[in-house]
Motif scaffolding. Structure first.
Motif, PDB file in Angstrom:
ATOM      1  N   ALA A 260     -58.836   7.022  17.384  1.00 36.48           N
ATOM      2  CA  ALA A 260     -58.747   5.632  17.223  1.00 36.48           C
ATOM      3  C   ALA A 260     -59.433   4.673  18.310  1.00 36.48           C
ATOM      4  O   ALA A 260     -59.978   5.392  19.298  1.00 36.48           O
ATOM      5  N   GLY A 261     -59.367   3.608  18.247  1.00 39.83           N
ATOM      6  CA  GLY A 261     -59.890   2.427  19.235  1.00 39.83           C
ATOM      7  C   GLY A 261     -61.494   2.347  18.638  1.00 39.83           C
ATOM      8  O   GLY A 261     -61.882   2.239  17.494  1.00 39.83           O
ATOM      9  N   ASN A 262     -62.351   1.592  19.704  1.00 40.99           N
ATOM     10  CA  ASN A 262     -63.484   1.420  19.314  1.00 40.99           C
ATOM     11  C   ASN A 262     -64.631   2.495  19.230  1.00 40.99           C
ATOM     12  O   ASN A 262     -64.812   3.147  20.423  1.00 40.99           O
ATOM     13  N   LEU A 263     -64.960   2.888  18.180  1.00 40.27           N
ATOM     14  CA  LEU A 263     -65.751   4.044  17.989  1.00 40.27           C
ATOM     15  C   LEU A 263     -67.368   3.812  18.133  1.00 40.27           C
ATOM     16  O   LEU A 263     -68.159   4.655  17.960  1.00 40.27           O
ATOM     17  N   LEU A 264     -67.518   2.397  18.275  1.00 40.33           N
ATOM     18  CA  LEU A 264     -68.918   2.054  18.299  1.00 40.33           C
ATOM     19  C   LEU A 264     -69.753   2.434  17.236  1.00 40.33           C
ATOM     20  O   LEU A 264     -70.966   2.799  17.079  1.00 40.33           O
ATOM     21  N   ASP A 265     -68.861   2.522  16.002  1.00 42.12           N
ATOM     22  CA  ASP A 265     -69.686   2.847  14.454  1.00 42.12           C
ATOM     23  C   ASP A 265     -70.512   4.307  14.782  1.00 42.12           C
ATOM     24  O   ASP A 265     -71.474   4.703  13.985  1.00 42.12           O
ATOM     25  N   ARG A 266     -69.724   5.158  15.642  1.00 43.41           N
ATOM     26  CA  ARG A 266     -70.236   6.555  15.705  1.00 43.41           C
ATOM     27  C   ARG A 266     -69.200   7.532  15.478  1.00 43.41           C
ATOM     28  O   ARG A 266     -68.968   8.649  15.924  1.00 43.41           O
ATOM     29  N   GLU A 267     -68.443   7.127  14.670  1.00 45.75           N
ATOM     30  CA  GLU A 267     -67.323   8.162  14.208  1.00 45.75           C
ATOM     31  C   GLU A 267     -67.570   9.121  13.919  1.00 45.75           C
ATOM     32  O   GLU A 267     -67.153  10.380  14.383  1.00 45.75           O
ATOM     33  N   ALA A 268     -68.716   9.613  13.058  1.00 40.33           N
ATOM     34  CA  ALA A 268     -69.132  10.932  12.635  1.00 40.33           C
ATOM     35  C   ALA A 268     -69.671  11.749  13.880  1.00 40.33           C
ATOM     36  O   ALA A 268     -69.248  12.828  13.796  1.00 40.33           O
ATOM     37  N   GLU A 269     -70.338  11.120  14.751  1.00 41.47           N
ATOM     38  CA  GLU A 269     -70.919  11.733  15.763  1.00 41.47           C
ATOM     39  C   GLU A 269     -69.792  12.270  16.577  1.00 41.47           C
ATOM     40  O   GLU A 269     -69.859  13.258  17.219  1.00 41.47           O
ATOM     41  N   LEU A 270     -68.607  11.199  16.907  1.00 41.43           N
ATOM     42  CA  LEU A 270     -67.722  11.566  18.003  1.00 41.43           C
ATOM     43  C   LEU A 270     -66.797  12.456  17.494  1.00 41.43           C
ATOM     44  O   LEU A 270     -66.247  13.654  18.089  1.00 41.43           O
ATOM     45  N   ASN A 271     -66.526  12.572  16.194  1.00 40.80           N
ATOM     46  CA  ASN A 271     -65.757  13.504  15.542  1.00 40.80           C
ATOM     47  C   ASN A 271     -66.388  15.063  15.476  1.00 40.80           C
ATOM     48  O   ASN A 271     -65.447  15.814  15.769  1.00 40.80           O
ATOM     49  N   GLY A 272     -67.358  15.142  15.486  1.00 43.47           N
ATOM     50  CA  GLY A 272     -68.368  16.279  15.681  1.00 43.47           C
ATOM     51  C   GLY A 272     -68.057  16.983  17.201  1.00 43.47           C
ATOM     52  O   GLY A 272     -68.319  18.151  17.369  1.00 43.47           O
ATOM     53  N   LEU A 273     -67.613  16.414  17.927  1.00 46.66           N
ATOM     54  CA  LEU A 273     -67.148  16.674  19.587  1.00 46.66           C
ATOM     55  C   LEU A 273     -65.806  17.315  19.651  1.00 46.66           C
ATOM     56  O   LEU A 273     -65.649  17.884  20.539  1.00 46.66           O
ATOM     57  N   ASP A 296     -68.300  12.040  28.094  1.00 43.35           N
ATOM     58  CA  ASP A 296     -69.752  12.166  28.311  1.00 43.35           C
ATOM     59  C   ASP A 296     -70.842  11.478  27.218  1.00 43.35           C
ATOM     60  O   ASP A 296     -71.765  11.228  27.720  1.00 43.35           O
ATOM     61  N   LYS A 297     -70.306  11.770  25.902  1.00 44.70           N
ATOM     62  CA  LYS A 297     -71.321  11.127  25.066  1.00 44.70           C
ATOM     63  C   LYS A 297     -71.402   9.709  25.055  1.00 44.70           C
ATOM     64  O   LYS A 297     -72.616   9.067  25.029  1.00 44.70           O
ATOM     65  N   LEU A 298     -70.285   9.124  25.231  1.00 44.34           N
ATOM     66  CA  LEU A 298     -70.307   7.683  25.364  1.00 44.34           C
ATOM     67  C   LEU A 298     -71.038   7.094  26.730  1.00 44.34           C
ATOM     68  O   LEU A 298     -71.890   6.077  26.650  1.00 44.34           O
ATOM     69  N   GLY A 299     -70.982   8.334  27.781  1.00 46.08           N
ATOM     70  CA  GLY A 299     -71.803   7.913  28.914  1.00 46.08           C
ATOM     71  C   GLY A 299     -73.351   7.812  28.689  1.00 46.08           C
ATOM     72  O   GLY A 299     -74.060   7.119  29.628  1.00 46.08           O
ATOM     73  N   GLU A 300     -73.739   8.649  27.694  1.00 45.36           N
ATOM     74  CA  GLU A 300     -74.993   8.803  27.398  1.00 45.36           C
ATOM     75  C   GLU A 300     -75.746   7.278  26.953  1.00 45.36           C
ATOM     76  O   GLU A 300     -76.938   7.100  26.901  1.00 45.36           O
ATOM     77  N   TYR A 301     -74.771   6.896  26.291  1.00 44.92           N
ATOM     78  CA  TYR A 301     -75.276   5.419  25.531  1.00 44.92           C
ATOM     79  C   TYR A 301     -74.933   4.216  26.493  1.00 44.92           C
ATOM     80  O   TYR A 301     -75.006   3.107  26.041  1.00 44.92           O
ATOM     81  N   GLY A 302     -74.598   4.614  27.874  1.00 45.63           N
ATOM     82  CA  GLY A 302     -74.414   3.299  28.850  1.00 45.63           C
ATOM     83  C   GLY A 302     -73.142   2.938  28.910  1.00 45.63           C
ATOM     84  O   GLY A 302     -73.089   2.000  29.990  1.00 45.63           O
ATOM     85  N   TYR A 303     -72.083   3.660  28.534  1.00 51.46           N
ATOM     86  CA  TYR A 303     -70.700   3.100  28.679  1.00 51.46           C
ATOM     87  C   TYR A 303     -70.324   3.927  29.806  1.00 51.46           C
ATOM     88  O   TYR A 303     -69.638   5.167  29.644  1.00 51.46           O
ATOM     89  N   ALA A 304     -70.393   3.446  31.160  1.00 52.86           N
ATOM     90  CA  ALA A 304     -70.144   4.359  32.219  1.00 52.86           C
ATOM     91  C   ALA A 304     -68.573   4.555  32.497  1.00 52.86           C
ATOM     92  O   ALA A 304     -68.132   5.418  33.207  1.00 52.86           O
ATOM     93  N   PHE A 305     -67.932   3.529  31.885  1.00 53.44           N
ATOM     94  CA  PHE A 305     -66.348   3.641  32.349  1.00 53.44           C
ATOM     95  C   PHE A 305     -65.549   4.000  30.982  1.00 53.44           C
ATOM     96  O   PHE A 305     -64.334   3.440  30.996  1.00 53.44           O
ATOM     97  N   ALA A 306     -66.062   4.710  30.409  1.00 54.45           N
ATOM     98  CA  ALA A 306     -65.338   4.938  28.788  1.00 54.45           C
ATOM     99  C   ALA A 306     -63.974   5.928  29.404  1.00 54.45           C
ATOM    100  O   ALA A 306     -64.229   6.677  30.186  1.00 54.45           O
ATOM    101  N   THR A 307     -63.005   5.781  28.669  1.00 54.58           N
ATOM    102  CA  THR A 307     -61.876   6.410  28.752  1.00 54.58           C
ATOM    103  C   THR A 307     -61.399   6.867  27.319  1.00 54.58           C
ATOM    104  O   THR A 307     -61.611   6.378  26.198  1.00 54.58           O
TER     105      THR A 307
END
Length: 749
Positions: A260-273, A296-307
């Motif tokens: 849930a939350g802001n998945l940046l339109d990458r739901e399929a990719e994040l679900n795979g993790l 870590d995956k969000l960090g690869e896209y520049g989101y340094a402070f993802a939680t």
């Protein structure tokens, strides 16, 4: 604390100091709140006494007047002249001195009874950390000259308390033995003298309780709780008894898991993790791995402070848990600046060229982690700390701070060892891995044994070009006596090789590198009347000296987690060598090696190793004997004498090596019982197979593959990896030579 009383104020004409021994008069004057020409009265007298006492320098202060002269009389506190210890055996004196420094006691400080009492308690605390609960400390104060004292701490250590029992109450699913295996602290065993695991400490117990808790949580027991912990000491202070009362509860399964939350339109990719799914037993370890992978995956896209926060909904009636992972990528940022600190010797560019996170580019956690690994692999620093710092006044910028702690990179070594197949080994060397902070290395090494001697000078420039092409230059001199241990006669046959070669390594990924090189080598064969006939025939046909210009080409890939103690990953290496002659024979030689490591249980590692080599002569000439392969012994097929497998000379029966070689090893490594999970001391079981073959008709004795199996011990000792094995051959042929017990320092497989 008497003070002078002035019926009427006076004007101070002079100030006289009395009682000073070590303190300078100027120091005392700097603390006095009055000076010549000031008016002195009762209030000033009280202020003088109060301020001088506040310095901590004096035991007594008196103030009086003689006419218009102010007299200040002091009694200095004694200073600590020396600190010594008596009766210590468990600790090094320097360690205790450092401990006392931490509480403020050191030579030169003023003597303070309260500080001495505090120091006694610190010494007792140091002994408690090692299980010496009966330790007693007595302090003796001795007067010294110049108002100083000497302090002697006399320690009666007494016996160390051993953990005699570790009991669990309330556990029904897992046995006491299973839970004790998760703890560092345990009852004494035959190897406790090395591990010290039978000594109780509060810090170790805290870690053990967390390990037990994680063991249950990773198996679905969400309701698990450690209700009480009792630590009892026997009256004679020799034995410790630990009792842990636990509540296990019931195992929980996952009824559902969603993002849930802001998945940046990458739901399929994040679900795979997501590493757990509905129907699985709950596992805190897998949940943590899932949240880390998403961050870590969000960090690869520049989101340094993802939680990522896991929100559980627990159904206690049906023992199920529904998980919602709330993803908050925060803001995307780019790197403004990379700051490097602490490299007082190493040049800035040496560190920056290892950075894969670049300035003025989007933040990438994967590249940042890779940058840290590459800087660590340089070997120039004891610590590499990389932090992300937001830039004040902006929402989309961060700075990367790289903080380094340099270590000495020059090495002067002298070693003495013994290889069961090599004889006495003396090694010496001097090297500098970071010459003038440039990142290049230079080394001179000598290694000698009865059968193999080398003298090598090596220079490595990891950035010969700006693109990261590596250059390796070797100048070497080697002598080999392959028949020393296996010859039935006293032969002095020797192969002497000298030369120089330069290799270039071209990286085409973070793990892959292609090598090519060119060298100049001379090989000389020293023979005598007792040398095997096949070697004599070779010298008769092609001469004692062979000069060649070898061309080499190779490729390697290394993604092991550790070069010294690998537990997962693989290593691949292939190379080809073409000998272009100036005189003598021409040949080619191809080699391959593959290693694979898999950690399938805590502390258990499966290791596979394969080595193969094939060579042949060209232009109708035989493969040169100075390039022959040998097999047998540790590092090859254990249980057989070193270098004894393969073709044998038809006249003497000595092994002469061959042009084809295959060796395979399977090892199962596991912790030495009683040492916990110490990776530096391990037991292994193994099975080896392999052999060497030559040209048919010129020798005898190769036959088929040889196999062996056995047990061994591996220790990462201060002088290098030590491997001891006991092997039994599975295949036996006539004239095979066996050696069940073998050891060597500095081997892998």
């Amino acid at each position: 604390m008497p003070a002078a009383h002035a019926a009427t104020p006076i004007v101070i004409r002079d100030i006289r100091l009395e009682g000073l021994q070590r303190i300078e008069a100027s120091t005392l004057f700097s603390y006095l709140p009055v000076k010549r020409g000031d008016t002195f009265d009762d209030d000033k007298a009280s202020e003088i006494i109060r301020k001088l006492y506040a310095t901590g320098f004096f035991n007594d202060v008196k103030v009086s007047t003689e006419g218009d002269v102010l007299v200040v009389q002091v009694a200095e506190r004694a200073a600590i002249g020396s600190i010594d210890f008596a009766g210590i055996h468990e600790f090094d004196k320097d360690a205790l001195t450092k401990a006392l420094n931490s509480v403020g006691l050191s030579p030169g400080r003023y003597y303070d009874k309260a500080l001495i009492d505090k120091s006694e308690q610190e010494l007792k605390r140091q002994y408690l950390t090692r299980g010496y609960y009966a330790a007693e400390v007595t302090t003796t104060i001795s007067p010294l000259d110049r108002n100083r004292v000497g302090i002697l701490f006399s320690v009666t250590e007494g016996p160390s308390a051993k953990i005699r029992q570790v009991n669990f109450i309330g556990n029904h699913v897992f046995s006491d033995g299973t839970l004790r295996d998760e703890m560092q602290e345990s009852t004494p065993n035959w190897f406790s003298w090395y591990t010290k695991n039978d000594l109780y400490t509060k810090d170790k117990l805290t870690g053990d309780l967390e390990n037990v808790r994680n063991y249950y949580l990773n198996r679905g027991y969400l309701e698990f709780n450690i209700e009480s912990t009792q630590v009892q000491l026997s009256p004679d202070k020799k034995d410790m008894y630990l009792t842990l009362t636990v509540h296990e509860g019931q195992p929980y399964t996952i009824s559902g898991i969603r993002l849930a939350g802001n998945l940046l339109d990458r739901e399929a990719e994040l679900n795979g993790l997501v590493k757990i799914k509905a129907g699985d037993r709950f596992s805190a370890e897998k949940l943590q791995a899932t949240t880390k992978a998403i961050v870590d995956k969000l960090g690869e896209y520049g989101y340094a402070f993802a939680t990522v926060n896991a929100v559980p909904q627990i159904d206690q009636e049906h023992h199920k848990v529904d998980l919602t992972l709330n993803v908050d990528p925060s803001r995307r940022v780019y790197v403004r600046r990379v700051n490097i600190e602490g490299n007082t010797k190493t040049r800035d560019e040496v560190v920056r060229r290892e950075m894969r996170q670049l300035e003025s580019s989007w933040f990438d956690s994967n590249r940042l982690s890779l940058s840290k690994d590459r800087i660590n692999r340089l070997g120039y620093f004891t610590n590499v700390d990389i932090t992300t710092v937001p830039v004040e006044g902006t929402q989309d910028q961060v700075d990367i701070d790289v903080k380094l702690e340099e270590k000495p990179t020059g090495t002067l070594s002298l070693g003495l060892g013994y290889g069961s197949g090599e004889g006495p080994i003396i090694s010496a060397g001097i090297s500098q891995d970071n010459v003038f902070g440039s990142g290049t290395s230079l080394a001179l090494n000598v290694n000698t044994s009865t059968t193999y001697r080398t003298l090598t000078v090596t220079q490595v420039d990891p950035y010969f070009t700006i693109d990261g092409i590596k250059r390796i230059t070797d100048v070497y001199y080697r002598t080999t006596e392959p028949l020393y241990y296996s010859s039935t006669t006293d032969t002095s046959f020797r192969i002497i090789s000298m030369g120089v070669d330069t290799k270039f390594g071209i990286p085409f990924s973070e793990a892959d590198m292609v090598y090519f090189g060119l060298g100049l080598e001379q090989d000389r064969l020293d023979i005598d009347s007792t040398t095997p006939q096949s070697y004599k025939d070779y010298v008769a046909d092609f001469g004692r000296v062979s000069n060649e210009v070898p061309l080499t080409l190779g490729w390697s890939r290394d993604n092991r987690d550790s070069v010294l103690i690998p537990s997962r990953g693989y290593y691949l290496n292939t190379s080809a060598k073409y000998g272009t002659p100036i005189t003598g024979t021409t040949f080619y030689k191809m080699d391959a090696q593959a290693q694979y490591y898999y950690s399938f249980a805590r502390g258990f590692i499966l290791g596979l190793n394969f080595q193969g080599g094939y060579g042949n002569g060209l232009d109708g000439k035989p493969f040169p004997i100075f390039e022959n392969y040998y097999a047998g012994g540790i590092g090859s097929v254990r249980g057989y004498e070193s270098g004894s497998l393969g073709p044998r000379d038809t006249s003497t029966g000595d092994p002469i090596g061959g042009s084809k070689m295959i060796v395979g090893n399977i090892e199962m490594t596991f912790p030495l019982p009683g040492t916990g999970y110490d990776r530096t001391l391990r037991v292994f079981s193994f099975m080896d197979g392999g052999n060497v073959w030559g040209t048919e008709g010129e020798s005898t004795g190769a036959n088929g593959l040889r196999y062996s199996y056995g047990l061994g011990l591996e220790w990462i000792s201060p002088i290098g990896p030590l491997k001891i094995s006991y092997a039994l051959p599975l295949i036996r042929h006539a004239n095979d030579k066996y050696q069940k017990f073998q050891f060597q320092i500095g081997t892998s497989f």
